[in-house]
Design an enzyme around this catalytic site. Structure first.
Site, PDB file in Angstrom:
ATOM      1  N   HIS A 194       0.765  -1.199   0.316  1.00 13.96           N
ATOM      2  CA  HIS A 194       0.145  -0.064   0.285  1.00 13.96           C
ATOM      3  C   HIS A 194       1.271   1.226   0.388  1.00 13.96           C
ATOM      4  CE1 HIS A 194      -1.660   3.175   2.057  1.00 13.96           C
ATOM      5  NE2 HIS A 194      -2.912   3.234   1.002  1.00 13.96           N
ATOM      6  N   HIS A 240       1.318  11.041  -2.254  1.00 14.36           N
ATOM      7  CA  HIS A 240       0.607  10.926  -1.548  1.00 14.36           C
ATOM      8  C   HIS A 240      -0.294  12.489  -1.835  1.00 14.36           C
ATOM      9  CE1 HIS A 240      -1.607   8.899   2.406  1.00 14.36           C
ATOM     10  NE2 HIS A 240      -2.367   9.208   1.165  1.00 14.36           N
TER      11      HIS A 240
END
Length: 659
Positions: A194, A240
């Site tokens: 992830h 991100h």
């Protein structure tokens, strides 16, 4: 004057002895203080206090170890106190436990040496090994111990050192792929990362290709990249989104994936893209992907797959999986569509329950508690008609389509007859769905792929319990690989199975359909299938892998071991051994036993700690082993550091049996 001189003369001896008196008083006060703070507990190992010339002490001292295991006792046994006093501890080499000595005598008929036929019988009856391995093991022992083939028999010490060698006597099945790899991808658990590009936390750490390289070297088969336009919207970054993380070029990540994709495993690497690009940038990244991977890229002829190919068919191939984009869709129609998508999402929240939609507080790993800045790793609110907005070159590269269908949970888990797809859920969504749609999840994952990702409040890159996903057939349980915790150790233990290739075949009960179209129901209580019985004998190797003051500045470590089961809730258990005081080579000789209802999904948990009276126990090694591949008999169990790297020397000697 003469009386004064005589007085000084009488006091001179006292004054001259004052420094010695002072140091003796200081030593006694420090010794009393130390004993009051650190009381000496009775040791579990009586051989430490045997007379120097006793037969038992001579027998223990005569045990010969490989050169790599020798270290002078006087170096490792001295500890300084207060900078001036020295405490001395003797380091005694461990000999064969009584059980091993008894087994040696049993199979040699009391003779002092063991021959190949006797070793073959021991391996077959006690270790559960086939006849074909005895000759190879015998030759390897002689070569490792003596470096010459002049001897044709084993002593008790040779036999003991063979059993204590992780290379010759590992605790799990040999390091090779043995499962059937010809079934569709949906029939396997897949080692999944992830936010694979993050070096640390989810808020302000650096983005880099280095964590991707490390993950691929460990056998991870699913790499996630969040791709965003730069500030000028003319280049593509991996980062991100909406955080303070520093970006990395997407081309850097793609090139590293190509270079390291098949270092640890030949089976396919899946790149999941969280796409926030314009149509023009989609075309640009599509060209980058094609130029980088070339023939390695798997692009099916059909736009939608009716069934996933097998890992065997996809060896050395790169697979792209993504959702159609919603970011930067231009025009009023896209704005309306996003508004409608949000309404659908709100509707889903009502069906799932608000507790699943909101990021709840999880203080288990000491995380910061604040509103999530996570954009959402799933396909929440993404509709299939948005594919028309996708650049054609980009759409052609998508081999595994991802997306949620309109409507609630029933529609999301619906099975389409002529199409397979990937669905993503957060850990909270999965927990909510498991309570009301457990069998629907199992049925969906028999044909389709389900990906589970951490909730947004895991800002420190902690992880969650993977067994909820595995119990319901979820193939891609996505983990943050950049840190370490119990759950990540469990994940590493599970994927040590099947040769560490990154694909582990799901148990048959998750794939079977009964005569009445019924599937496995995870909510039902299961009967005990087997009982794992074991014994922990002893451990060694810390002297070579740690500094002698690593655990305690004033004395050798006080080791104890936690042994337990990670698995379905009914199988979770833990036992803790006694503490062995002041001993670098502890001997426990303690037994343990665990009942297992779903052994196919269970992982044996072993952790060694240095006891601390204040409760802050020092870490001294860990290993997590898949129960499905545990070998019976006496085994050498190597230990790993916090990040999962195997120590060179530190190991335990254990015995396993299934009843």
């Amino acid at each position: 004057g003469s009386r004064a001189a005589q007085s000084r003369g009488k006091d001179a001896p006292f004054l001259s002895s004052f420094p010695s008196f002072f140091y003796i008083s200081l030593y006694l006060s420090l010794y009393i203080e130390f004993q009051s703070r650190y009381p000496k507990r009775p040791s579990q190992r009586n051989t430490k206090y045997l007379p120097p010339n006793s037969p038992a002490q001579l027998r223990i001292s005569s045990v010969s170890l490989p050169p790599s295991l020798h270290r002078p006792a006087e170096i490792m046994g001295n500890y300084r106190m207060c900078g001036c006093f020295v405490r001395k501890f003797s380091v005694i080499e461990s000999g064969p436990p009584p059980d091993i000595a008894d087994a040696f005598r049993k199979y040699t008929g009391g003779a002092p040496v063991m021959f190949p036929d006797q070793l073959r019988l021991f391996l077959a009856e006690h270790q559960g090994a086939d006849d074909g391995t005895a000759g190879k093991i015998f030759a390897a022992i002689l070569q490792k111990r003596h470096h010459l083939f002049s001897r044709h028999s084993l002593t008790l010490d040779d036999f003991y050192r063979y059993l204590f060698s992780p290379d010759l006597n590992p605790p799990t099945i040999a390091d090779q792929v043995y499962q059937d790899m010809t079934k569709p991808l949906s029939h396997y658990f897949i080692y999944t990362g992830h936010n694979s590009y993050l070096t640390g936390n989810q808020l302000n750490s650096d983005c880099s290709d280095i964590p991707i390289i490390k993950a691929l070297k460990r056998g991870v088969r699913v790499i996630e990249l969040d791709i965003w336009p730069n500030s000028d919207k003319d280049e593509i970054h991996v980062l991100h989104g909406r955080t303070l993380t520093t970006p990395v070029e997407v081309l850097t990540c793609l090139r590293s994936i190509k270079e390291y994709a098949f270092v640890a495993s030949p089976y396919p690497v899946i790149i999941t893209l969280e796409d926030h690009l314009t149509t023009q940038l989609q075309a640009k990244v599509a060209q980058m992907i094609k130029d980088t991977f070339g023939e390695m890229l798997y692009c099916p002829d059909a736009e939608c797959l009716e069934e996933f190919p097998s890992p065997e068919d996809l060896k050395y191939r790169i697979i792209i999986s993504t959702k159609p984009p919603t970011e930067y869709l231009m025009g009023k129609s896209s704005t309306r569509k996003r508004s409608k998508s949000q309404k659908d999402k709100d509707s889903d929240d009502e069906i799932w329950g608000r507790e699943a939609a909101a990021d709840s507080t999880d203080r288990e790993d000491g995380e910061m508690v604040k509103d999530s800045t996570h954009e959402g790793d799933g396909e929440g609110g993404i509709q299939e008609e948005d594919e028309e907005k996708t650049a054609p070159q980009y759409r052609h590269l998508i081999a595994i389509h991802a997306g949620k269908l309109k409507g609630g949970i029933d529609n999301m888990l619906s099975i389409e007859e002529n199409k397979v797809r990937r669905l993503s859920m957060s850990e909270q969504e999965l927990e909510a769905a498991a309570k009301t749609h457990g069998t629907a999840l199992v049925r969906f994952t028999q044909k389709n792929l389900l990906r589970v990702y951490p909730k947004g409040t895991r800002l420190t890159s902690s992880n969650y319990n993977p067994f909820i996903g595995w119990m319901h057939g979820a193939q891609m349980v996505a983990f943050n690989m950049q840190g370490y915790d119990k759950h990540l150790w469990t994940m590493q233990g599970m994927f040590r199975a099947n040769g560490g290739c990154g694909y582990v075949k799901k148990p048959d009960f998750l794939l079977e359909v009964g005569p009445n179209n019924q599937v496995f129901d995870p909510s039902l209580a299961q009967q005990v299938k087997t009982i794992l019985k074991g014994k922990l004998y002893l451990g060694e190797g810390w002297l070579l892998d740690f500094r002698h003051t690593h655990f305690d500045l004033c004395s050798p470590p006080d080791f104890f071991v936690k042994v337990g089961i990670e698995g379905v809730p009914a199988d979770k258990a833990k036992q803790i051994t006694n503490v062995i005081d002041d001993d670098w080579q502890p001997i426990w000789n303690e037994e343990f036993q665990f009942e297992l209802r779903v052994p196919e999904l269970a992982v044996l948990r072993i952790e060694v700690h240095d006891n601390d009276l204040g409760g802050n126990h020092g870490f001294a090694g860990q290993t997590y082993l898949p129960i499905s591949e545990l070998r019976t008999g006496i085994r050498a169990v190597p230990l790993h550091d916090r990040r999962g790297n195997k120590y060179k020397h530190t190991r335990l000697l254990m015995e396993f049996e299934f009843a």
